[in-house]
Motif scaffolding. Structure first.
Motif, mmCIF file in Angstrom:
data_model
loop_
_atom_site.group_PDB
_atom_site.id
_atom_site.type_symbol
_atom_site.label_atom_id
_atom_site.label_comp_id
_atom_site.label_asym_id
_atom_site.label_seq_id
_atom_site.Cartn_x
_atom_site.Cartn_y
_atom_site.Cartn_z
ATOM 1 N N HIS A 44 0.963 -1.212 -0.066
ATOM 2 C CA HIS A 44 -0.051 0.089 -0.091
ATOM 3 C C HIS A 44 0.724 1.064 -0.124
ATOM 4 O O HIS A 44 1.761 1.533 0.980
ATOM 5 C CB HIS A 44 -0.764 0.039 1.313
ATOM 6 C CG HIS A 44 -1.926 1.120 1.267
ATOM 7 N ND1 HIS A 44 -3.059 1.156 2.233
ATOM 8 C CD2 HIS A 44 -2.005 2.375 0.500
ATOM 9 C CE1 HIS A 44 -3.622 2.148 1.985
ATOM 10 N NE2 HIS A 44 -3.136 2.939 1.080
ATOM 11 N N ILE A 70 -4.379 10.844 -13.082
ATOM 12 C CA ILE A 70 -3.788 10.128 -11.943
ATOM 13 C C ILE A 70 -3.729 9.011 -12.743
ATOM 14 O O ILE A 70 -2.702 7.998 -12.445
ATOM 15 C CB ILE A 70 -4.650 9.957 -10.698
ATOM 16 C CG1 ILE A 70 -4.732 11.348 -9.954
ATOM 17 C CG2 ILE A 70 -4.339 8.764 -9.862
ATOM 18 C CD1 ILE A 70 -5.570 11.382 -8.885
ATOM 19 N N ASP A 71 -4.777 8.298 -13.294
ATOM 20 C CA ASP A 71 -4.822 7.100 -14.121
ATOM 21 C C ASP A 71 -3.620 6.984 -15.016
ATOM 22 O O ASP A 71 -2.874 6.054 -15.173
ATOM 23 C CB ASP A 71 -6.197 6.857 -14.970
ATOM 24 C CG ASP A 71 -6.175 5.315 -15.329
ATOM 25 O OD1 ASP A 71 -6.048 4.525 -14.167
ATOM 26 O OD2 ASP A 71 -6.340 5.043 -16.217
ATOM 27 N N VAL A 74 -0.384 6.572 -13.010
ATOM 28 C CA VAL A 74 -0.191 5.405 -12.262
ATOM 29 C C VAL A 74 0.226 4.429 -13.453
ATOM 30 O O VAL A 74 1.198 3.555 -13.279
ATOM 31 C CB VAL A 74 -1.505 4.997 -11.632
ATOM 32 C CG1 VAL A 74 -1.335 3.687 -11.219
ATOM 33 C CG2 VAL A 74 -1.596 6.015 -10.360
ATOM 34 N N TRP A 89 -5.481 1.965 -7.795
ATOM 35 C CA TRP A 89 -5.469 3.532 -7.331
ATOM 36 C C TRP A 89 -6.485 3.873 -6.909
ATOM 37 O O TRP A 89 -7.685 3.443 -7.460
ATOM 38 C CB TRP A 89 -4.453 4.435 -8.052
ATOM 39 C CG TRP A 89 -5.386 4.970 -9.266
ATOM 40 C CD1 TRP A 89 -5.401 4.337 -10.474
ATOM 41 C CD2 TRP A 89 -6.144 5.998 -9.347
ATOM 42 N NE1 TRP A 89 -6.121 5.248 -11.371
ATOM 43 C CE2 TRP A 89 -6.756 6.212 -10.552
ATOM 44 C CE3 TRP A 89 -6.696 6.969 -8.274
ATOM 45 C CZ2 TRP A 89 -7.707 7.106 -10.800
ATOM 46 C CZ3 TRP A 89 -7.642 8.048 -8.728
ATOM 47 C CH2 TRP A 89 -8.174 7.858 -9.852
ATOM 48 N N SER A 91 -8.641 7.780 -4.820
ATOM 49 C CA SER A 91 -8.278 8.819 -4.019
ATOM 50 C C SER A 91 -9.507 8.981 -3.077
ATOM 51 O O SER A 91 -10.496 9.007 -3.435
ATOM 52 C CB SER A 91 -8.097 10.062 -4.751
ATOM 53 O OG SER A 91 -8.181 11.558 -3.974
ATOM 54 N N PHE A 105 -2.714 10.578 -2.913
ATOM 55 C CA PHE A 105 -3.697 9.367 -3.727
ATOM 56 C C PHE A 105 -3.103 8.246 -3.078
ATOM 57 O O PHE A 105 -1.753 8.160 -3.033
ATOM 58 C CB PHE A 105 -4.297 9.401 -4.895
ATOM 59 C CG PHE A 105 -3.226 9.701 -6.118
ATOM 60 C CD1 PHE A 105 -2.606 8.387 -6.790
ATOM 61 C CD2 PHE A 105 -2.611 10.728 -6.387
ATOM 62 C CE1 PHE A 105 -1.697 8.533 -7.616
ATOM 63 C CE2 PHE A 105 -1.419 10.715 -7.225
ATOM 64 C CZ PHE A 105 -1.096 9.758 -7.876
ATOM 65 N N HIS A 106 -3.761 6.926 -3.171
ATOM 66 C CA HIS A 106 -3.190 5.788 -2.823
ATOM 67 C C HIS A 106 -3.000 4.787 -4.014
ATOM 68 O O HIS A 106 -3.648 4.658 -4.957
ATOM 69 C CB HIS A 106 -4.266 5.144 -1.857
ATOM 70 C CG HIS A 106 -4.295 5.801 -0.585
ATOM 71 N ND1 HIS A 106 -3.755 5.397 0.528
ATOM 72 C CD2 HIS A 106 -4.965 6.972 -0.189
ATOM 73 C CE1 HIS A 106 -4.348 6.310 1.503
ATOM 74 N NE2 HIS A 106 -4.795 7.156 0.684
ATOM 75 N N VAL A 107 -2.099 3.752 -3.879
ATOM 76 C CA VAL A 107 -1.645 2.927 -5.079
ATOM 77 C C VAL A 107 -1.499 1.506 -4.048
ATOM 78 O O VAL A 107 -1.122 1.570 -3.246
ATOM 79 C CB VAL A 107 -0.736 3.177 -5.947
ATOM 80 C CG1 VAL A 107 -0.216 1.864 -6.649
ATOM 81 C CG2 VAL A 107 -0.974 4.552 -6.894
#
Length: 131
Positions: A44, A70-71, A74, A89, A91, A105-107
């Motif tokens: 994470h 973002i996409d 990523v 991913w 947010s 944001f998270h991946v």
């Protein structure tokens, strides 16, 4: 905010050098210090940014344009080294963010190559592993 900016991100300021996702210096990839208690095979990560991620004023969620940016980021950053089916991913919208002062944001990556993770996080170790 001071701990995150000074200790974790080690940024002198939060002023972006340019447009969103234009300069690597405006982005830092680190482990989530306190992951959500998910499967141990999932890494994470949090992608911290110096630039704003525009949100819809009513919903508090990122705009479709930002979602696409973002996409694209990523996919460019991770998809060449991670099976796209093992990558997601997200947010959090404003009301769910635990840190409001710095955009992020998270991946999540399923069974990523450890050398790749070490490379993109610059050898980061999450706080939860240090304690």
């Amino acid at each position: 905010m001071n701990f995150i900016v000074n200790e974790r991100l080690q940024w002198k300021d939060l002023k972006p050098k340019g447009a969103p996702f234009e300069y690597p210096e405006d982005i830092k990839i680190l482990y989530n210090d306190w992951p959500y208690g998910i499967d141990e095979d999932i890494a994470h990560l949090v992608i911290w940014t110096k630039f704003e991620l525009e949100e819809d004023a009513v919903t508090g969620r990122i705009t479709p344009e930002v979602s696409k940016e973002i996409d694209d980021y990523v996919r460019k950053t991770f998809a060449s080294r991670i099976n796209p089916d093992h990558l997601i991913w997200f947010s959090n919208w404003r009301s769910l963010k635990s840190v409001h002062a710095v955009e992020h944001f998270h991946v999540m990556l399923y069974r990523p190559d450890e050398a790749f993770i070490k490379e993109i996080t610059n050898g980061d170790i999450p706080m939860s592993a240090k304690i």
